[in-house]
Scaffold this motif. Structure first.
Motif, short mmCIF file in Angstrom:
data_model
loop_
_atom_site.label_atom_id
_atom_site.label_comp_id
_atom_site.label_asym_id
_atom_site.label_seq_id
_atom_site.Cartn_x
_atom_site.Cartn_y
_atom_site.Cartn_z
N ASP A 62 0.83 -1.21 0.00
CA ASP A 62 0.00 0.00 0.00
C ASP A 62 0.86 1.26 0.00
O ASP A 62 0.54 2.24 -0.70
N ILE A 63 1.95 1.26 0.76
CA ILE A 63 2.84 2.42 0.81
C ILE A 63 3.51 2.65 -0.54
O ILE A 63 3.58 3.79 -1.03
N ILE A 64 3.97 1.59 -1.17
CA ILE A 64 4.62 1.72 -2.48
C ILE A 64 3.64 2.24 -3.53
O ILE A 64 3.96 3.13 -4.32
N ALA A 65 2.42 1.69 -3.52
CA ALA A 65 1.40 2.14 -4.48
C ALA A 65 0.99 3.58 -4.22
O ALA A 65 0.78 4.36 -5.16
N ALA A 66 0.87 3.96 -2.95
CA ALA A 66 0.47 5.33 -2.61
C ALA A 66 1.54 6.34 -3.04
O ALA A 66 1.21 7.44 -3.51
N ALA A 67 2.81 5.98 -2.89
CA ALA A 67 3.88 6.88 -3.33
C ALA A 67 3.81 7.10 -4.84
O ALA A 67 3.98 8.23 -5.32
N ASP A 68 3.52 6.04 -5.57
CA ASP A 68 3.39 6.16 -7.03
C ASP A 68 2.22 7.06 -7.40
O ASP A 68 2.34 7.92 -8.28
N ARG A 69 1.10 6.89 -6.70
CA ARG A 69 -0.08 7.74 -6.98
C ARG A 69 0.20 9.21 -6.67
O ARG A 69 -0.27 10.10 -7.37
N ALA A 70 0.96 9.44 -5.60
CA ALA A 70 1.18 10.81 -5.14
C ALA A 70 2.35 11.48 -5.82
O ALA A 70 2.60 12.67 -5.60
N GLY A 71 3.11 10.74 -6.64
CA GLY A 71 4.28 11.32 -7.27
C GLY A 71 5.42 11.55 -6.30
O GLY A 71 6.26 12.43 -6.51
#
Length: 334
Positions: A62-71
């Protein structure tokens, strides 16, 4: 005037070359913009404590995916359940001059030196999922995660409700706790005890650490059953991984989990929800790993020099055998 064939050919070649140069200039401009965007993106160094359970693996995803979404540019390190690895990771983040550091501490103590180094470097630090204690707590700017004390109270409140519907002798409780000196271990234990204290129907006959591991949960339950026989009424387990291991031990003894022994667990992994639906677990207290978007939002604020709330808790619930629509619980994703 007509162009000679050779000249016309050269002119066509020049036209193609000019077109290629223009296209190259456009691509270079776009590439430069991307690089500039990358350079201006928030850089977050994150130290995960390990991958000891489905919950932790889901939290990392979830943290890795959220970082990608947030740039957000994420530097992710797995400490493999060792504090020294986390300390080394934090020092590497400081050397790399990240904008923000976030970490899920394996234990509450022993962070003074490295967090002082982060403060001296001007890098704000967030704790996620777990907290640190004492003077070290002054060295972080905020916490993102669950209210572990409330999770313990919810577990205790379910047991109160369950006991109200039962008759018989006082209930003998075995507690398989998490990693010693970790925030969830301490707070889940305190909250549970506060919920049931003063009620003569309950007795905690044993509390042992299973280190949040399925294998240790099974080992702990095997030993307890060998020493106490079937003289156990309730298992309160601090996470689903240990619970799943304990259930294997209970079934190996010819007992039926959820009926012969009341099972209360914390996390809400898919495996635990499935067993709740089957009647082998009586109560699942949710502890969501999906806090990545909150971490990214706070990291951006901190990188911009803004202040954040000291505690940011995730919204959570409880699933129990008393719920009418257990089959409607959507897939957990972890």
């Amino acid at each position: 005037m007509k162009l000679r064939p050779a000249f016309a050919g050269r002119r066509a070649i020049l036209a193609v070359l000019f077109a290629l140069l223009a296209a190259t200039a456009m691509l270079t401009g776009c590439s430069g913009g991307d690089e500039q965007g990358k350079e201006s993106a928030v850089i977050l160094g994150f130290s995960q404590l390990g991958s000891e359970s489905g919950w932790r693996i889901g939290n990392s995803r979830d943290i890795i995916a959220a970082a990608d979404r947030a740039g957000v540019r994420l530097t992710f390190e797995n400490a493999e359940q060792k504090q020294e690895n986390q300390i080394n990771a934090i020092r590497s983040f400081i050397a790399y001059q990240v904008d923000v550091i976030a970490f899920s501490p394996i234990v509450e103590d022993g962070w003074t030196n490295v967090l002082t180094e982060a403060r001296e470097a001007g890098i704000p630090v967030l704790c996620t999922d777990r907290l640190i204690s004492g003077a070290d707590a002054d060295l972080i700017v905020g916490f993102v995660g669950s209210d572990f004390y409330e999770e313990g109270r919810r577990a205790g409140n379910f047991l109160l409700k369950k006991a109200d519907r039962m008759e018989g002798d006082p209930l003998r409780i075995v507690e398989i706790a998490g990693t010693e000196d970790s925030t969830p271990m301490r707070q889940r234990a305190i909250g549970f005890r506060d919920a049931i204290k003063g009620d003569p129907r309950f007795e905690i006959v044993e509390s042992v650490s299973g280190d949040f591991l399925k294998s240790k949960g099974k080992e702990c339950m095997q030993r307890i059953l060998e020493e106490r026989g079937h003289d156990i009424d309730v298992l309160y387990s601090h996470n689903d991984a240990m619970t799943l291991g304990a259930i294997e031990a209970i079934e190996a003894e010819g007992l039926t989990p959820g009926r012969d022994i009341i099972i209360i667990t914390v996390d809400g992994e898919q495996g635990a929800i499935d067993l709740l639906k089957e009647g082998k677990i009586n109560c699942v207290v949710e502890c969501t790993p999906k806090i990545g978007d909150i971490i990214m939002s706070l990291s951006k604020k901190l990188a911009a020099g803004e202040s954040v709330e000291r505690y940011t808790y995730s919204a959570e619930t409880v699933f129990t055998e008393f719920d009418e629509n257990l089959q409607d619980i959507p897939p957990r994703g972890y």
